[in-house]
Design a protein around this motif. Sequence first.
Motif, short mmCIF file in Angstrom:
data_model
loop_
_atom_site.label_atom_id
_atom_site.label_comp_id
_atom_site.label_asym_id
_atom_site.label_seq_id
_atom_site.Cartn_x
_atom_site.Cartn_y
_atom_site.Cartn_z
N LYS A 1 39.09 31.56 46.59
CA LYS A 1 39.94 31.53 45.39
C LYS A 1 39.26 32.22 44.22
O LYS A 1 39.88 32.99 43.49
N ASN A 2 37.96 31.98 44.05
CA ASN A 2 37.22 32.63 42.97
C ASN A 2 37.17 34.13 43.16
O ASN A 2 37.32 34.90 42.21
N GLU B 1 41.53 40.32 40.59
CA GLU B 1 42.79 40.67 39.95
C GLU B 1 42.56 41.09 38.50
O GLU B 1 41.77 40.46 37.78
N GLN C 1 40.58 35.58 42.24
CA GLN C 1 40.81 35.60 40.80
C GLN C 1 39.99 36.68 40.11
O GLN C 1 40.47 37.36 39.20
#
Length: 226
Positions: free
Chosen positions: A169-170, A176, A173
Amino acid sequence: MTDYKEEQASEIEALQSIYSDELEITEVDPYHVFSLEISSAAGDEHQDDTITCTLEFTYTEKYPDEPPVIEVTDSENLDFDQTKELNKFIREQVEENLGMVMVFTIVSAAQEKLACMIEEAKELEEREKERKLKEEEEVAFKKFEGTRVTIENFIAWKKKFDAEMAELKNLKQNSEPTSKKKTGKQLFLEDKSLNDSDVNFSEDAAVEVDESLFQDMEDLDIDEEE
């Protein structure tokens, strides 16, 4: 008084009649030294993995009231531990028969012992094969069965899984961009009101025409095509 020489000579004569081809006398003075080859396959010529060896006997001065000297020589398929076991067995037989002529008894018992060694070796080999087969089956079963779920290994797996998901997830993020300008196509697809704007504009807009611009059209010298 016991005549040991006579007893020994009588036993040698009996042994020559029993083992006419196998008995080999190498010395007669001062005491007889002779040898006999024995085999685990005695009476069974088709036995596999035969153990053979030679027993060498040396009479002592007061044999049979004292033990003869016996050596195991020229062995085949007889390992070190088996040789020790055979020597121990022969000593026990000598002690049990002390006071009597014993060569025939020792030879017969030793042959039976070799036959037992063959059977024990086969049984040990069979047990070893069964043990290896069982281990292979257990390994194959574990591969098929997989890891059994317990509270402990499930908690450990859950912690690892959560950590991996958080890391993914990190990474997503961070990869992006913080701001991204939308294209006209994206805006068009997202807002249908833009799709109707041109139509609304054409219907609502009033276009005024100045007629005075066309008042002098008659004064123009324009030839009409016939």
